[in-house]
Scaffold this active site. Sequence first.
Site, mmCIF file in Angstrom:
data_model
loop_
_atom_site.group_PDB
_atom_site.id
_atom_site.type_symbol
_atom_site.label_atom_id
_atom_site.label_comp_id
_atom_site.label_asym_id
_atom_site.label_seq_id
_atom_site.Cartn_x
_atom_site.Cartn_y
_atom_site.Cartn_z
ATOM 1 N N ASP A 11 0.844 -1.198 0.000
ATOM 2 C CA ASP A 11 0.000 0.000 0.000
ATOM 3 C C ASP A 11 0.883 1.253 0.000
ATOM 4 O O ASP A 11 1.731 1.423 0.881
ATOM 5 C CB ASP A 11 -0.897 0.021 1.246
ATOM 6 C CG ASP A 11 -1.969 -1.068 1.216
ATOM 7 O OD1 ASP A 11 -2.122 -1.734 0.163
ATOM 8 O OD2 ASP A 11 -2.660 -1.239 2.240
ATOM 9 N N GLY A 39 -6.418 -10.070 1.268
ATOM 10 C CA GLY A 39 -6.113 -11.428 1.730
ATOM 11 C C GLY A 39 -5.061 -11.417 2.822
ATOM 12 O O GLY A 39 -5.228 -12.036 3.884
ATOM 13 N N LEU A 196 -21.364 -1.566 8.614
ATOM 14 C CA LEU A 196 -22.058 -0.283 8.391
ATOM 15 C C LEU A 196 -21.198 0.893 8.829
ATOM 16 O O LEU A 196 -21.716 1.917 9.277
ATOM 17 C CB LEU A 196 -23.376 -0.283 9.183
ATOM 18 C CG LEU A 196 -24.299 -1.493 8.992
ATOM 19 C CD1 LEU A 196 -25.421 -1.501 10.027
ATOM 20 C CD2 LEU A 196 -24.903 -1.482 7.580
ATOM 21 N N GLY A 197 -19.882 0.779 8.770
ATOM 22 C CA GLY A 197 -18.985 1.871 9.169
ATOM 23 C C GLY A 197 -19.162 2.200 10.648
ATOM 24 O O GLY A 197 -19.211 1.301 11.490
ATOM 25 N N ASP A 228 -11.377 -5.641 6.638
ATOM 26 C CA ASP A 228 -10.617 -6.905 6.697
ATOM 27 C C ASP A 228 -10.541 -7.407 8.141
ATOM 28 O O ASP A 228 -10.676 -8.604 8.407
ATOM 29 C CB ASP A 228 -9.203 -6.702 6.149
ATOM 30 C CG ASP A 228 -9.222 -6.261 4.697
ATOM 31 O OD1 ASP A 228 -10.133 -6.693 3.963
ATOM 32 O OD2 ASP A 228 -8.343 -5.472 4.293
HETATM 33 O O1 RIB Z 1 -9.060 -3.549 2.448
HETATM 34 C C1 RIB Z 1 -7.922 -2.726 2.412
HETATM 35 C C2 RIB Z 1 -6.985 -3.199 1.338
HETATM 36 O O2 RIB Z 1 -7.586 -3.025 0.079
HETATM 37 C C3 RIB Z 1 -5.695 -2.417 1.277
HETATM 38 O O3 RIB Z 1 -4.697 -2.931 2.122
HETATM 39 C C4 RIB Z 1 -5.339 -2.452 -0.211
HETATM 40 O O4 RIB Z 1 -4.199 -3.170 -0.493
HETATM 41 C C5 RIB Z 1 -6.583 -3.013 -0.910
HETATM 42 O O5 RIB Z 1 -6.398 -4.307 -1.312
#
Ligand code: RIB
Length: 281
Positions: A11, A39, A196-197, A228
């Site tokens: 990122d 992932g 929902l944030g 995630d």
């Molecule tokens: O969900 C966040 C991720 O989305 C980030 O880390 C970025 O790499 C994208 O895949």
Amino acid sequence: MITVVGSINLDIVATGPHLPRPGETVTNARLARHPGGKGANQALAAKRLGAEVQLVGAVGADDMATEALHLLQEGAVELSNVSHINGETTGAALIAVSADGENQIVVCPGANNSLRPDDVDFLPIEHMMGVLEVPVPVLIAAMRRATGFVSLNLAPALPVPDELLAEADLISVNETEAAVYGDRLHASGAFVAVSLGAEGAVLWRGGKDIALAAPPKVHVVDTVGAGDTFTAALTVALLEGRAPDEALRFAVTAGALSCTRPGAQPSLPSRREVDALLATS
Ligand code: RIB
């Protein structure tokens, strides 16, 4: 053991006063690079929350791969089934973050798109987590091999075959993704979690909402990776046999904690942090 089949990115993050509108140049942003990819983030999140985790994915044979993998290595996620692809670049995400923590993301998949069903066809898989940043045929092949619980994060929203949805025990989406998939989410009778944030999340089963959880109040710095964290925490909690409402509360608390620090993987909370916040909120 949870096998995560998913993306690995580096990122590249610009944190500035506000997000750019189309055609606008925003200046005075700060630059940072963090390991990411949905992932990889979910794999490390589940590991930090106490699960045994292996990641199946692909990176390029380049310097970005080392950067993208280093927190997974440090966190002891099993990486022996991550392929290094000659002639491909490691996946990258270009991320803008505003002063109030909102974000915009453009993903360059690179090596993530090289993953093939052959990469999972020989693997014993017990529980599984998958994301849509790798090719759908790989996810289907892995889901068919899974003997345990299958968690599918339908992010980013893409056209997917019904077959994919039918194999999942838990489907997780945010509000925008939920609107794209509509009633298809509920066709198989799987758990469906919609984040929902700041409002928290709702859990559905068989077309009925069975749990709702609000997150604890936190100071939001950066929401990248919150979805995630939420998905990984909900999967871990359900696998531990927690009741749906308790599992959802655990997941929104973990997601909220991940918003209090910058970056996707650097911000993932430990089990101890989540339990401590749950105990006081
Ligand atoms: O969900 C966040 C991720 O989305 C980030 O880390 C970025 O790499 C994208 O895949």
